[in-house]
Design a protein around this motif. Structure first.
Motif, PDB file in Angstrom:
ATOM      1  N   TYR A 340     -24.334  -5.413 -22.921  1.00 18.73           N
ATOM      2  CA  TYR A 340     -23.716  -4.094 -23.109  1.00 18.73           C
ATOM      3  C   TYR A 340     -23.825  -3.329 -21.610  1.00 18.73           C
ATOM      4  CZ  TYR A 340     -25.122  -5.105 -27.984  1.00 18.73           C
ATOM      5  OH  TYR A 340     -24.993  -5.801 -29.393  1.00 18.73           O
ATOM      6  N   LEU A 341     -24.893  -3.416 -20.926  1.00 18.57           N
ATOM      7  CA  LEU A 341     -24.654  -3.017 -19.475  1.00 18.57           C
ATOM      8  C   LEU A 341     -23.459  -3.773 -18.596  1.00 18.57           C
ATOM      9  CD1 LEU A 341     -28.553  -2.795 -18.982  1.00 18.57           C
ATOM     10  CD2 LEU A 341     -26.924  -0.787 -19.147  1.00 18.57           C
ATOM     11  N   LEU A 342     -23.196  -4.670 -18.658  1.00 19.32           N
ATOM     12  CA  LEU A 342     -22.205  -5.366 -18.165  1.00 19.32           C
ATOM     13  C   LEU A 342     -20.742  -4.754 -18.713  1.00 19.32           C
ATOM     14  CD1 LEU A 342     -23.071  -9.281 -17.938  1.00 19.32           C
ATOM     15  CD2 LEU A 342     -22.691  -7.638 -15.884  1.00 19.32           C
ATOM     16  N   TRP A 343     -20.714  -4.563 -19.893  1.00 19.93           N
ATOM     17  CA  TRP A 343     -19.477  -4.013 -20.529  1.00 19.93           C
ATOM     18  C   TRP A 343     -19.391  -2.575 -19.660  1.00 19.93           C
ATOM     19  CZ3 TRP A 343     -15.642  -4.066 -24.575  1.00 19.93           C
ATOM     20  CH2 TRP A 343     -15.473  -5.352 -24.950  1.00 19.93           C
ATOM     21  N   ALA A 344     -20.513  -1.836 -19.629  1.00 23.52           N
ATOM     22  CA  ALA A 344     -20.555  -0.204 -18.781  1.00 23.52           C
ATOM     23  C   ALA A 344     -19.942  -0.490 -17.482  1.00 23.52           C
ATOM     24  CB  ALA A 344     -21.810   0.277 -19.039  1.00 23.52           C
ATOM     25  N   GLU A 345     -20.442  -1.717 -16.968  1.00 27.43           N
ATOM     26  CA  GLU A 345     -20.023  -1.818 -15.427  1.00 27.43           C
ATOM     27  C   GLU A 345     -18.608  -2.120 -15.589  1.00 27.43           C
ATOM     28  OE1 GLU A 345     -21.283  -1.334 -12.609  1.00 27.43           O
ATOM     29  OE2 GLU A 345     -23.424  -0.791 -13.644  1.00 27.43           O
ATOM     30  N   GLY A 346     -18.277  -3.180 -16.488  1.00 26.41           N
ATOM     31  CA  GLY A 346     -16.570  -3.329 -16.360  1.00 26.41           C
ATOM     32  C   GLY A 346     -15.887  -1.991 -16.683  1.00 26.41           C
ATOM     33  N   LEU A 347     -16.363  -1.267 -17.430  1.00 27.83           N
ATOM     34  CA  LEU A 347     -15.420  -0.008 -17.900  1.00 27.83           C
ATOM     35  C   LEU A 347     -15.410   0.626 -16.475  1.00 27.83           C
ATOM     36  CD1 LEU A 347     -13.909   1.577 -20.377  1.00 27.83           C
ATOM     37  CD2 LEU A 347     -16.121   2.687 -20.327  1.00 27.83           C
ATOM     38  N   ARG A 348     -16.504   0.808 -15.935  1.00 29.82           N
ATOM     39  CA  ARG A 348     -16.487   1.786 -14.664  1.00 29.82           C
ATOM     40  C   ARG A 348     -15.447   1.057 -13.663  1.00 29.82           C
ATOM     41  NH1 ARG A 348     -20.295   4.325 -10.895  1.00 29.82           N
ATOM     42  NH2 ARG A 348     -22.027   3.895 -11.957  1.00 29.82           N
ATOM     43  N   GLY A 349     -15.532  -0.423 -13.615  1.00 27.12           N
ATOM     44  CA  GLY A 349     -14.595  -0.852 -12.668  1.00 27.12           C
ATOM     45  C   GLY A 349     -12.977  -0.705 -13.090  1.00 27.12           C
ATOM     46  N   LEU A 350     -13.033  -0.650 -14.259  1.00 28.53           N
ATOM     47  CA  LEU A 350     -11.770  -0.789 -14.784  1.00 28.53           C
ATOM     48  C   LEU A 350     -11.097   0.637 -14.553  1.00 28.53           C
ATOM     49  CD1 LEU A 350      -9.210  -2.062 -16.442  1.00 28.53           C
ATOM     50  CD2 LEU A 350     -10.173  -1.276 -18.498  1.00 28.53           C
ATOM     51  N   HIS A 351     -11.801   1.780 -14.652  1.00 31.55           N
ATOM     52  CA  HIS A 351     -11.690   3.051 -14.523  1.00 31.55           C
ATOM     53  C   HIS A 351     -11.181   3.502 -13.087  1.00 31.55           C
ATOM     54  CE1 HIS A 351     -12.818   7.194 -13.406  1.00 31.55           C
ATOM     55  NE2 HIS A 351     -12.081   7.684 -14.389  1.00 31.55           N
ATOM     56  N   LYS A 352     -11.989   2.903 -12.284  1.00 28.97           N
ATOM     57  CA  LYS A 352     -11.782   3.106 -10.879  1.00 28.97           C
ATOM     58  C   LYS A 352     -10.341   2.274 -10.355  1.00 28.97           C
ATOM     59  CE  LYS A 352     -14.005   2.482  -6.302  1.00 28.97           C
ATOM     60  NZ  LYS A 352     -15.349   1.690  -5.563  1.00 28.97           N
ATOM     61  N   LEU A 353     -10.147   1.123 -10.956  1.00 27.03           N
ATOM     62  CA  LEU A 353      -9.030   0.360 -10.687  1.00 27.03           C
ATOM     63  C   LEU A 353      -7.773   1.118 -11.046  1.00 27.03           C
ATOM     64  CD1 LEU A 353      -8.147  -2.266  -9.326  1.00 27.03           C
ATOM     65  CD2 LEU A 353      -8.026  -3.194 -11.560  1.00 27.03           C
ATOM     66  N   LEU A 354      -7.741   1.664 -12.365  1.00 25.20           N
ATOM     67  CA  LEU A 354      -6.705   2.433 -12.878  1.00 25.20           C
ATOM     68  C   LEU A 354      -6.643   3.605 -12.544  1.00 25.20           C
ATOM     69  CD1 LEU A 354      -6.771   1.274 -16.561  1.00 25.20           C
ATOM     70  CD2 LEU A 354      -5.469   0.401 -15.178  1.00 25.20           C
ATOM     71  N   SER A 355      -7.569   4.171 -12.010  1.00 21.94           N
ATOM     72  CA  SER A 355      -7.300   5.516 -11.518  1.00 21.94           C
ATOM     73  C   SER A 355      -6.546   5.719 -10.197  1.00 21.94           C
ATOM     74  CB  SER A 355      -8.721   6.252 -11.071  1.00 21.94           C
ATOM     75  OG  SER A 355      -9.215   6.567 -12.390  1.00 21.94           O
ATOM     76  N   LYS A 356      -6.367   4.390  -9.635  1.00 20.53           N
ATOM     77  CA  LYS A 356      -5.651   4.350  -8.109  1.00 20.53           C
ATOM     78  C   LYS A 356      -4.323   4.350  -8.608  1.00 20.53           C
ATOM     79  CE  LYS A 356      -9.092   1.640  -5.630  1.00 20.53           C
ATOM     80  NZ  LYS A 356      -9.228   0.257  -5.098  1.00 20.53           N
ATOM     81  N   LEU A 357      -3.783   4.221  -9.838  1.00 24.47           N
ATOM     82  CA  LEU A 357      -2.378   4.077  -9.987  1.00 24.47           C
ATOM     83  C   LEU A 357      -2.017   5.832 -10.435  1.00 24.47           C
ATOM     84  CD1 LEU A 357      -2.190   0.868 -12.257  1.00 24.47           C
ATOM     85  CD2 LEU A 357      -1.577   1.455 -10.137  1.00 24.47           C
ATOM     86  N   HIS A 358      -3.056   6.102 -11.130  1.00 26.77           N
ATOM     87  CA  HIS A 358      -2.877   7.602 -11.608  1.00 26.77           C
ATOM     88  C   HIS A 358      -4.407   8.097 -11.954  1.00 26.77           C
ATOM     89  CE1 HIS A 358      -1.752  11.228 -13.683  1.00 26.77           C
ATOM     90  NE2 HIS A 358      -0.783  11.114 -13.073  1.00 26.77           N
ATOM     91  N   LYS A 359      -4.545   9.249 -11.458  1.00 25.27           N
ATOM     92  CA  LYS A 359      -6.070   9.640 -11.742  1.00 25.27           C
ATOM     93  C   LYS A 359      -6.349   9.699 -13.148  1.00 25.27           C
ATOM     94  CE  LYS A 359      -4.751  14.579 -10.793  1.00 25.27           C
ATOM     95  NZ  LYS A 359      -5.198  15.690 -10.098  1.00 25.27           N
ATOM     96  N   ASN A 360      -5.434  10.071 -14.147  1.00 24.14           N
ATOM     97  CA  ASN A 360      -5.794  10.414 -15.347  1.00 24.14           C
ATOM     98  C   ASN A 360      -5.468   9.144 -16.182  1.00 24.14           C
ATOM     99  OD1 ASN A 360      -6.537  13.002 -15.372  1.00 24.14           O
ATOM    100  ND2 ASN A 360      -4.151  13.538 -15.336  1.00 24.14           N
ATOM    101  N   ILE A 361      -4.969   8.040 -15.694  1.00 21.44           N
ATOM    102  CA  ILE A 361      -4.828   6.824 -16.651  1.00 21.44           C
ATOM    103  C   ILE A 361      -6.318   6.151 -16.738  1.00 21.44           C
ATOM    104  CG2 ILE A 361      -3.953   4.363 -16.494  1.00 21.44           C
ATOM    105  CD1 ILE A 361      -1.422   5.298 -15.286  1.00 21.44           C
TER     106      ILE A 361
END
Length: 517
Positions: A340-361
């Motif tokens: 579950y904690l790895l899921w949270a880390e994955g979500l954080r990483g995905l958010h950071k990656l997608l935010s580079k495309l658009h800050k709200n995506i």
């Protein structure tokens, strides 16, 4: 104006997902689900009753040795259960109290770690822990698996605090003492502790100023002393038990690893079931994507935290390859907080990656995934908590106690043995008129033993047959299992004259037959 409203909505959503109100609401819902299942009137089932018999009949010294009824549990867990049974009494609620407390503490420790290391993304780990069906399930059962999960969360929290800054003497004392205690309560805690110790050693090699060697050795020696003492007192008896090794031989990592490729698929399905209660393609794909991605994202952000979440999986795999720990079903439950904690880390990483495309995506996707996971977990757990029927043998025992006659004979189905032996003294059942079936070395011998027992009772006037947790029968559907075994009674002249039926093939039922000519 529309664009402004859209941005305001995203900002409001972000703010809402960081509020203490939301986090604690999730925690309290998780506690409520555990309490709701705990308070349901359910008798002890086979494995619970087997463990309970050991707890109530043995003293503290005897509990440290090999247990009866092919049971095994950490000696610290058994001592805590013994204390609860002494202080609160010999009943189901007292026996299940410590697993409940452990289940609640498990949520709290994940919350503390998530707030420390994962920011708002840790909410995903908290809600997955709070709404996990199997963590809820074992928080209401007399087994050690709830405390296994709690100890993993506890050690991860201690280690997270230890790694969050340059350790102080207080940090060293807490980690040393916490690890030493954990060893006695949870067998798989040694895998998490080995991982933490390895990380401390690696960090010391990479950074000479990180921590003194004296403290490194103090932590390691404290854990080794505690493990050695626990091994001498209790664990060596479990390891030497040939029955346990034989029973779980198919659950160990195949050696060499490539000799049984199917084992990996089966074990992965067990992991999916324990982690999500959904061993399907969707969760399989998401797990294969999110857990590795979460590990990489965590490593980029914080090497120590990444190793803390990943190394226990590797150490556990090695232990299983050495035939020291089975990887099947509930034995995998202690790893779920890490997943579950790895899921949270994955979500954080995905958010950071997608935010580079658009800050709200990134925010939209992160919120969407969190809501989807929350719905999946909560829908499963709430349905099973409030609708899943459980066997309750007490009405059956009450019916027998009220309707038996002095010369009646009670035949107890082999798989009902431990349940019967636990409840028989409570209902003051005369053991002189009881015949308990023997399971034997396999299913074929078990069925033959049952047939022989029933045949030996032919000619008796009143025979009660107690059936619970009926084993599978050859070439029949689950709903036909009791009919299969009752058929042998009828073949020997048995005429049904009374019954107390739970209306389920695997429930707790008792039948009164007249087997006289």
């Amino acid at each position: 104006m529309a664009n402004l409203d859209y941005k305001q909505t995203i900002l409001s959503a972000k703010k809402f997902f960081t509020t203490k109100l939301l986090w604690w609401s999730v925690i309290f819902i998780g506690i409520y689900l555990r309490m709701a299942l705990f308070w349901r009137p359910r008798s002890l089932w086979g494995d619970e009753a087997s463990l309970a018999l050991n707890i109530v009949s043995k003293n503290f010294s005897e509990l440290a040795r090999l247990l009866d009824f092919e049971q095994a549990a950490p000696v610290g867990f058994l001592y805590i259960e013994k204390l609860f049974s002494i202080t609160l009494g010999n009943h189901e609620y007292a026996m299940r109290m410590f697993p409940l407390v452990a289940g609640i503490l498990g949520i709290y420790f994940i919350y503390r770690f998530a707030k420390l290391e994962s920011d708002s993304f840790g909410l995903l780990a908290v809600l997955m822990t709070a709404f996990s069906w199997w963590l809820i399930h074992y928080a209401a059962e007399l087994k050690q698996y709830s405390s296994d999960g709690m100890i993993t969360a506890f050690l991860v929290f201690l280690a997270g605090t230890f790694f969050s800054h340059k350790p102080t003497k207080r940090d060293v004392v807490l980690l040393s003492a916490g690890g030493a205690i954990a060893i006695w309560i949870s067998h798989p805690s040694v895998f998490t502790l080995a991982s933490i110790g390895l990380i401390i050693f690696i960090e010391k090699i990479l950074d000479r100023e990180y921590i003194s060697w004296q403290w490194v050795f103090a932590i390691g020696l404290t854990w080794l002393f505690s493990f050695g003492l626990e091994y001498i007192l209790s664990l060596q008896h479990i390891i030497a038990d040939g029955y346990m090794l034989g029973y779980w031989k198919g659950a160990f990592v195949p050696t060499p690893p490539w000799t049984n490729k199917d084992w990996y698929g089966r074990t992965f399905l067990y992991f999916l079931d324990m982690t999500y209660h959904r061993p399907d393609n969707v969760m399989a794909i998401l797990t294969l994507l999110f857990l590795p991605f979460g590990a990489v994202a965590a490593f980029i952000r914080n090497r120590k935290i990444a190793l803390l979440l990943v190394l226990p999986f590797i150490v556990t795999y090695i232990a299983s390859a050495l035939h020291r720990y089975p990887l099947r079903g509930r034995f995998l439950l202690f790893l779920t907080p890490l997943a579950y904690l790895l899921w949270a880390e994955g979500l954080r990483g995905l958010h950071k990656l997608l935010s580079k495309l658009h800050k709200n995506i990134g925010a939209i996707v992160a919120i969407g995934i969190t809501l989807w996971v929350a719905f999946q977990f909560f829908s499963i757990s709430s349905t099973k908590t409030f609708n899943d029927r459980r066997t309750d043998v007490r009405p059956v025992f009450e019916h027998f106690a009220e309707n038996k006659q002095p010369d009646d004979i009670l035949y107890v189905f082999a798989r009902t043995k431990s349940v019967f032996l636990y409840y028989a003294p409570i209902y003051q059942i005369d053991m002189e008129k009881v015949i308990i079936g023997e399971y034997g070395s396999g299913k074929r011998e078990f069925i033959q033993n049952y047939q022989d027992d029933i045949a030996s009772l032919a000619g008796e006037n009143r025979i009660w047959v107690l059936l619970t947790e009926v084993a599978d029968c050859p070439n029949c559907q689950p709903e036909d299992t009791q009919s299969f075994f009752l058929g042998f009674v009828e073949e020997n002249g048995g005429v049904l004259i009374d019954s107390a039926i739970d209306n389920r093939s695997s429930g707790a039922n008792i039948y009164l037959f007249d087997m006289s000519p």
